[in-house]
Structures are given as structure tokens and as C-alpha cells.
Design an enzyme around this catalytic site. Structure first.
Site, short mmCIF file in Angstrom:
data_model
loop_
_atom_site.label_atom_id
_atom_site.label_comp_id
_atom_site.label_asym_id
_atom_site.label_seq_id
_atom_site.Cartn_x
_atom_site.Cartn_y
_atom_site.Cartn_z
N LYS A 153 0.87 -1.19 0.00
CA LYS A 153 0.00 0.00 0.00
C LYS A 153 0.90 1.24 0.00
O LYS A 153 1.16 1.83 1.05
CB LYS A 153 -0.93 -0.06 1.21
CG LYS A 153 -2.24 0.68 0.96
CD LYS A 153 -3.30 0.27 1.96
CE LYS A 153 -4.42 1.28 2.02
NZ LYS A 153 -5.12 1.51 0.77
N1 PMP Z 1 -7.61 -2.14 -3.64
C1 PMP Z 1 -7.10 -0.91 -3.46
C2 PMP Z 1 -6.40 -0.25 -4.60
C3 PMP Z 1 -7.25 -0.26 -2.22
O1 PMP Z 1 -6.76 0.97 -2.04
C4 PMP Z 1 -7.93 -0.90 -1.19
C5 PMP Z 1 -8.12 -0.21 0.14
N2 PMP Z 1 -7.04 -0.46 1.00
C6 PMP Z 1 -8.44 -2.19 -1.42
C7 PMP Z 1 -8.25 -2.78 -2.66
C8 PMP Z 1 -9.17 -2.94 -0.34
O2 PMP Z 1 -8.26 -3.29 0.67
P1 PMP Z 1 -8.75 -3.54 2.18
O3 PMP Z 1 -9.89 -4.46 2.09
O4 PMP Z 1 -7.57 -4.13 2.83
O5 PMP Z 1 -9.15 -2.21 2.72
#
Ligand code: PMP
Length: 296
Positions: A153
Site C-alpha cells: 500500500k
Molecule cells: N484495492 C485498493 C487499490 C485499495 O486501495 C484498497 C483499500 N485499501 C483495497 C483494494 C481494499 O483493501 P482492504 O480491504 O484491505 O481495505
């Protein structure tokens, strides 16, 4: 909206009033996007405040730091404990939590040795009512996994998300859906995607996406209901002949998709597997659901 003069934040091991904190304008993170972050939610439960999947989120933060060679001193457990204290100090119960790891003043293109960790939170109430999204396929692709670590991330990746959202909103849509470099369905700008067809769920494979923590939770919840979940490459034509579709993410939770460009998903949201998983997820985050049992 995010803070006021009383807000307490965590910065490099200390709790401070937000008004005492500042950021160096020469920070490499500001210039090049060399930073990593998380988006986490805390929920009020009968047993007290629950930072949902807190360990998983801080483990991903540590993983993302490693990928960028950012030398984070704190462990994920230390950061999780600090976040519980942060919520207590601010008296937050239902909150959105934003940890950010950013670098020091450095104009070089090698990760700076100075690594800072900042955690803030703000109150976040439950969504009122259910919203369904009108989505468009973005002209922007998700980053090629050979151009970066797409499962980390990393702040800089979010330019791709911002471009996709700006473009979708300019054309009057609520949200964008991005394809991968091969033209298969990848994910939303900040959420993963699931497709329902003939009573089964399909979701893109790991590899070209950020594999969300909500995605993993929803797969578990689906399996708990005996719903088959198949991870595979999904083409646009498969998506546009599906019965129903939804996004998953920490912020969005589980949110139904009404239309994709000119295609309206034929199954009513109330009848879809997405709605069942939306209900299960809402109970799970509030500790009202035991995965080994059925929803109460
Ligand atoms: N894809 C992207 C590009 C994101 O930014 C997120 C948010 N973090 C997600 C998927 C979903 O991830 P999560 O379920 O861990 O929040």
C-alpha cells in the site's frame, strides 16, 4: 472534519496534540510519493472498541515498508497497541484510522534513512442506508506488477486511483473500475471487486491487485455460508453478463454495483449474495457474528 484543536495523534512513539506537529516540506514522501499507509476501521462492540483486523493491517504496513526499504523501528503489535491508546485518548469508538509512514528531507531517489510513523484517527459513523454505485470502466489501467509492488500500500500508487476517480466523476459516474495490463478486471480505485453468476462468486486472482483484507474476510464469510468463491481472470464480457457485482474494502465495506457503463446487473441487490455478505460483514465487525456459527 479530520481533526480539531483537541485532537491527539501518534508521531514516532509519542502522543501529541496535532497542532504541535508539522511536516518537513523537503520530505521525500511529499515530492515522490515514497510513503506507505493503511486504512483501518474501529467499531464499537459489546466487548469494547474493536480495531477490525488490526494486526493484519499493521502487518501489511510493515510489509509495505520492507518493499520500499523503509526502516520502520516499531513492530506491528506496538503500532496496534498505540492505536488502541490513541482511540482511547481521543474517546473515539467508531473511527477510521490512518497510519502513514513517511520519510525525511531527502531529494535523492534512494529511500531516505529518516523514517517517521504517524497515526491519526477520526470519527466515522455507520453508513445511513444502502447505496448502490453506478460504475464505469476506467480508461486508466492498474499499474503493471512489474512496475512496482502492487500488493504493497504505497502512497505513490494512488495517483492511478485519483486519475481514475477524477475521470469517472467527470463523466457522471460514482466510481471507476480498473482493468489490468491484459484487459482483465482488476479492482476499484480503493476496493476489490466480486462478481456473482449462477450462485457462485468470482473475484480477480492475486498478482495484479492489492489483495484486500476485506476481500479475504468476505471470501471466508462466503465459504462459511457454503458459497463457492473462484479466484480467476475475469473478462469485461464476463462482468457484463454477470447477475450481480460488488466492491469490498475497509472504507466501503461491502457495496453493491447497480450499473457498469450501459449494463444493469439484473439481480436485485436485496436478492444477491453480496447483500447476504454485506449483512454478515456488518455483524462480524461488531463482534456479533461467530464464524464457526451462523449469523445471529
Ligand atoms: N484495492 C485498493 C487499490 C485499495 O486501495 C484498497 C483499500 N485499501 C483495497 C483494494 C481494499 O483493501 P482492504 O480491504 O484491505 O481495505
Amino acid at each position: 472534519m479530520y481533526f480539531n484543536e483537541q485532537s491527539i495523534v501518534y508521531l514516532n512513539g509519542e502522543f501529541k496534540n496535532v497542532t504541535e506537529c508539522s511536516v518537513n516540506l523537503y520530505s521525500q514522501s511529499l515530492h515522490y510519493g515514497n510513503a506507505v499507509f493503511e486504512g483501518i476501521k474501529a467499531y464499537q462492540t459489546a466487548q469494547g472498541v474493536n480495531i477490525f483486523k488490526g494486526k493484519e493491517h499493521f502487518d501489511r504496513l510493515v510489509y509495505s515498508c520492507n518493499k520500499l526499504s523503509l526502516n520502520l523501528k516499531q513492530t506491528s503489535n506496538e503500532l496496534l497497541n498505540a492505536t488502541y491508546s490513541l482511540l482511547e485518548k481521543n474517546r473515539y469508538t467508531n473511527a477510521y484510522i490512518r497510519p502513514l509512514v513517511y520519510t525525511g528531507a531527502d531529494m535523492s531517489l534512494k529511500s531516505s534513512d529518516e523514517v517517521n510513523v504517524f497515526i491519526c484517527a477520526w470519527e466515522w459513523g455507520p453508513y445511513l442506508g444502502e447505496r448502490l454505485l453506478n460504475v464505469t470502466i476506467s480508461p486508466f489501467q492498474r499499474p503493471n506488477p512489474r512496475s512496482s509492488f502492487v500488493d504493497a500500500k504505497i502512497a505513490g500508487h494512488y495517483i492511478n486511483s485519483i486519475l481514475a476517480v477524477n475521470e469517472a466523476k467527470q463523466r457522471g459516474f460514482d466510481e471507476a473500475l480498473l482493468l489490468d495490463m491484459n484487459g482483465n478486471v482488476a479492482e476499484g480505485p480503493g476496493a476489490n471487486v466480486f462478481v456473482e453468476k449462477d450462485g457462485k462468486l468470482y473475484t480477480p486472482l492475486k498478482g495484479n491487485i492489492l489483495p484486500g483484507i476485506t476481500r479475504a474476510t468476505v471470501i471466508e464469510l462466503a465459504q462459511n455460508r457454503g458459497i463457492q468463491v473462484i479466484e480467476k481472470h475475469i473478462s469485461v464480457s464476463e462482468l457484463k453478463t454477470a447477475d450481480s457485482a460488488f466492491f469490498t474494502g475497509t472504507a466501503a465495506e461491502v457495496v453493491g454495483i447497480n450499473t457498469l457503463d450501459d449494463y444493469k446487473f439484473p439481480l436485485a441487490w436485496s436478492e444477491s449474495l453480496g447483500k447476504k455478505l454485506y449483512d454478515d460483514y456488518s455483524l462480524l465487525v461488531r463482534n456479533k457474528f461467530n464464524l464457526s456459527k451462523k449469523a445471529v
